[in-house]
Design a protein around this motif. Structure first.
Motif, PDB file in Angstrom:
ATOM      1  N   GLU A   1       0.771  -1.372   0.047  1.00 19.31           N
ATOM      2  CA  GLU A   1      -0.117   0.224   0.025  1.00 19.31           C
ATOM      3  C   GLU A   1       0.909   1.299  -0.043  1.00 19.31           C
ATOM      4  O   GLU A   1       0.920   2.304  -0.697  1.00 19.31           O
ATOM      5  CB  GLU A   1      -0.979  -0.041   1.386  1.00 19.31           C
ATOM      6  CG  GLU A   1      -2.145  -0.661   0.710  1.00 19.31           C
ATOM      7  CD  GLU A   1      -3.117  -0.404   2.125  1.00 19.31           C
ATOM      8  OE1 GLU A   1      -2.971  -0.267   3.206  1.00 19.31           O
ATOM      9  OE2 GLU A   1      -4.316  -0.098   1.680  1.00 19.31           O
ATOM     10  N   ARG A   2       1.838   1.375   0.756  1.00 16.06           N
ATOM     11  CA  ARG A   2       3.044   2.614   0.818  1.00 16.06           C
ATOM     12  C   ARG A   2       3.477   2.546  -0.652  1.00 16.06           C
ATOM     13  O   ARG A   2       3.562   3.628  -0.819  1.00 16.06           O
ATOM     14  CB  ARG A   2       3.761   2.289   1.996  1.00 16.06           C
ATOM     15  CG  ARG A   2       3.195   2.210   3.357  1.00 16.06           C
ATOM     16  CD  ARG A   2       4.314   2.485   4.546  1.00 16.06           C
ATOM     17  NE  ARG A   2       5.249   1.291   4.305  1.00 16.06           N
ATOM     18  CZ  ARG A   2       5.113   0.294   5.098  1.00 16.06           C
ATOM     19  NH1 ARG A   2       4.136   0.100   6.030  1.00 16.06           N
ATOM     20  NH2 ARG A   2       6.018  -0.956   5.097  1.00 16.06           N
ATOM     21  N   GLU A   3       4.023   1.704  -1.125  1.00 15.11           N
ATOM     22  CA  GLU A   3       4.846   1.809  -2.300  1.00 15.11           C
ATOM     23  C   GLU A   3       4.178   1.777  -3.448  1.00 15.11           C
ATOM     24  O   GLU A   3       4.646   2.430  -4.637  1.00 15.11           O
ATOM     25  CB  GLU A   3       5.868   0.767  -2.385  1.00 15.11           C
ATOM     26  CG  GLU A   3       6.918   0.701  -1.046  1.00 15.11           C
ATOM     27  CD  GLU A   3       7.647   1.701  -1.256  1.00 15.11           C
ATOM     28  OE1 GLU A   3       7.819   2.277  -2.365  1.00 15.11           O
ATOM     29  OE2 GLU A   3       8.538   2.001   0.209  1.00 15.11           O
ATOM     30  N   LEU A   4       2.838   1.466  -3.555  1.00 15.91           N
ATOM     31  CA  LEU A   4       2.045   1.292  -4.572  1.00 15.91           C
ATOM     32  C   LEU A   4       0.984   2.517  -4.801  1.00 15.91           C
ATOM     33  O   LEU A   4      -0.122   2.354  -4.684  1.00 15.91           O
ATOM     34  CB  LEU A   4       1.391   0.013  -4.802  1.00 15.91           C
ATOM     35  CG  LEU A   4       2.400  -1.267  -5.174  1.00 15.91           C
ATOM     36  CD1 LEU A   4       1.764  -2.516  -5.342  1.00 15.91           C
ATOM     37  CD2 LEU A   4       3.410  -0.911  -6.199  1.00 15.91           C
ATOM     38  N   SER A   5       1.474   3.594  -4.434  1.00 13.96           N
ATOM     39  CA  SER A   5       0.461   4.932  -3.989  1.00 13.96           C
ATOM     40  C   SER A   5      -0.308   4.869  -5.404  1.00 13.96           C
ATOM     41  O   SER A   5       0.209   4.951  -6.567  1.00 13.96           O
ATOM     42  CB  SER A   5       1.148   5.851  -3.825  1.00 13.96           C
ATOM     43  OG  SER A   5       0.460   7.205  -3.888  1.00 13.96           O
ATOM     44  N   GLY A   6      -1.720   5.176  -5.169  1.00 19.68           N
ATOM     45  CA  GLY A   6      -2.588   5.179  -6.203  1.00 19.68           C
ATOM     46  C   GLY A   6      -3.072   3.983  -7.024  1.00 19.68           C
ATOM     47  O   GLY A   6      -4.011   4.277  -8.216  1.00 19.68           O
ATOM     48  N   ILE A   7      -2.512   2.787  -6.602  1.00 18.04           N
ATOM     49  CA  ILE A   7      -3.200   1.850  -7.140  1.00 18.04           C
ATOM     50  C   ILE A   7      -4.046   0.777  -6.086  1.00 18.04           C
ATOM     51  O   ILE A   7      -3.569   0.688  -5.150  1.00 18.04           O
ATOM     52  CB  ILE A   7      -1.603   0.988  -7.471  1.00 18.04           C
ATOM     53  CG1 ILE A   7      -0.977   1.451  -8.681  1.00 18.04           C
ATOM     54  CG2 ILE A   7      -2.290  -0.310  -8.068  1.00 18.04           C
ATOM     55  CD1 ILE A   7       0.512   0.738  -9.111  1.00 18.04           C
ATOM     56  N   GLU A   8      -5.198   0.536  -6.715  1.00 19.28           N
ATOM     57  CA  GLU A   8      -5.912  -0.315  -5.882  1.00 19.28           C
ATOM     58  C   GLU A   8      -5.642  -1.863  -5.793  1.00 19.28           C
ATOM     59  O   GLU A   8      -5.388  -2.411  -6.736  1.00 19.28           O
ATOM     60  CB  GLU A   8      -7.304  -0.041  -6.463  1.00 19.28           C
ATOM     61  CG  GLU A   8      -8.456  -0.708  -5.353  1.00 19.28           C
ATOM     62  CD  GLU A   8      -9.625  -0.458  -5.917  1.00 19.28           C
ATOM     63  OE1 GLU A   8     -10.957  -1.096  -5.199  1.00 19.28           O
ATOM     64  OE2 GLU A   8     -10.247   0.034  -7.083  1.00 19.28           O
TER      65      GLU A   8
END
Length: 355
Positions: A108-115
């Motif tokens: 969640e932290r590293e894939l910002s903007g990806i659901e």
């Protein structure tokens, strides 16, 4: 491998995903062919990328020709985030039954903007292709050969661990990569333990000896159980063995496409229950086997998956009587259009070993 990638893409389409990340080692191997200990796959509608570190780049290029190899830096998730962003991924599936809560938070932290969307992909491995069945047959053959050897080797006075060690050494000598799991050798009253890992107990005349083991070949696992008797069997030992044998044979005969694991389990279980030992058979009849020793489908009271041709499962009923002993008999089988093919060749008749 292309077929496997396309089925993963089909899953993405059905779930409305732009891509999928694969991190479970068995699934990574299944979809890419890469067997290194570190890396992940990112599969989208048009791209297939394998992210790994410096140690495995050359290996990955050789083993995963259908994937573009991306060498990551210190943080693999940071490289994943950059790669996914470049591919304009907005909805990304992940393995819900493998990714830990801590891993999910890191993604969640590293894939910002990806659901991130939780999914299951292990079910895609239930149907085995020709190469997989060939590897499974070899793994089964190795285990069968090891059992033949152990019948000449085992004798009263040995410990269970000595027998387990000989089984493992023999399988490795015959070409196994490793043992499929911690070998079970349970003798005497310990044979009432379904998962009685080999101990220092000394095997004696009159003991049941249950041996549950398997080999890994090209990543694929075999699973066999045989119960033998040291010396002459008593009347009760013969009776219990015969009940389990009839349940096992009936279970194998019941394996066919169109039946659920629950229906097949009931065929074997009813024989043991009708003989008065239903309370002493407390586990499922069997399980899928492949890149994992236990995988879908399950032959159990809760097994609702309908069998199809090319699935591989075990059939392993047992009776376990505390403070007396137990019997389990197990084969690995592959479902075919007309029923099933039993891969395990070792005899299932009661074997009395007299030294």
């Amino acid at each position: 491998m292309n077929n496997r990638i396309e089925r993963l893409r089909e899953l993405c389409t059905n779930k409305g995903l732009d891509g999928f990340i694969v991190t479970k080692p068995e699934n990574r191997l299944y979809f890419s062919g890469f067997c290194g200990s570190s890396g992940l796959l990112l599969v989208t509608g048009n791209d297939a990328k394998l992210l790994t570190d410096f140690r495995y780049v050359t290996q990955a290029q050789s083993q995963a020709p259908d994937f573009e190899i991306v060498r990551h830096g210190v943080a693999i998730l940071k490289t994943l985030g950059q790669t996914a962003s470049n591919l304009e991924v907005k909805k990304l599936g992940f393995e819900m039954d493998y990714v830990t809560w801590a891993d999910y938070q890191a993604m969640e932290r590293e894939l910002s903007g990806i659901e991130l969307i939780p999914c299951r992909v292990d079910e895609l491995r239930m149907m085995k292709d020709e190469a997989e069945i060939t590897a499974l047959k070899r793994a089964v053959f190795i285990a069968d050969q090891a059992f033949s050897h152990i019948l000449k080797y085992i004798r009263p006075g040995m410990t269970e661990r000595e027998v387990a060690l000989e089984l493992e050494y023999t399988m490795r000598r015959l070409g196994a990569e490793k043992s499929a799991f911690d070998i079970i050798v349970a003798s005497g009253v310990r044979s009432s333990l379904p998962h009685g890992i080999a101990s220092e107990k000394i095997i004696a005349n009159g003991d049941f000896v249950t041996m549950d083991f398997g080999a890994v070949y090209n990543g694929y696992h075999s699973d066999i159980t045989r119960t033998i008797i040291m010396g002459q069997a008593s009347d009760k030992q013969r009776q219990i063995y015969e009940i389990v044998l009839q349940a096992q044979l009936a279970g194998v005969a019941a394996v066919q496409p169109g039946r659920t694991g629950k229906q097949i389990d009931e065929v074997s279980r009813s024989i043991i229950t009708n003989a008065g030992y239903g309370n002493y058979f407390g586990h499922g009849l069997g399980h899928g086997v492949g890149l994992n020793i236990h995988e879908e489908p399950r032959l159990s009271p809760g097994g609702d998956t309908m069998l199809e041709a090319a699935m591989t499962v075990t059939v392993e009923p047992g009776i376990y009587i505390p403070e007396w002993g137990g019997v389990r008999i197990e084969d690995t089988v592959v479902v075919v259009s007309a029923g099933c093919e039993v891969l395990t060749a070792s005899s299932k008749q009661l074997i009395q070993v007299e030294r």
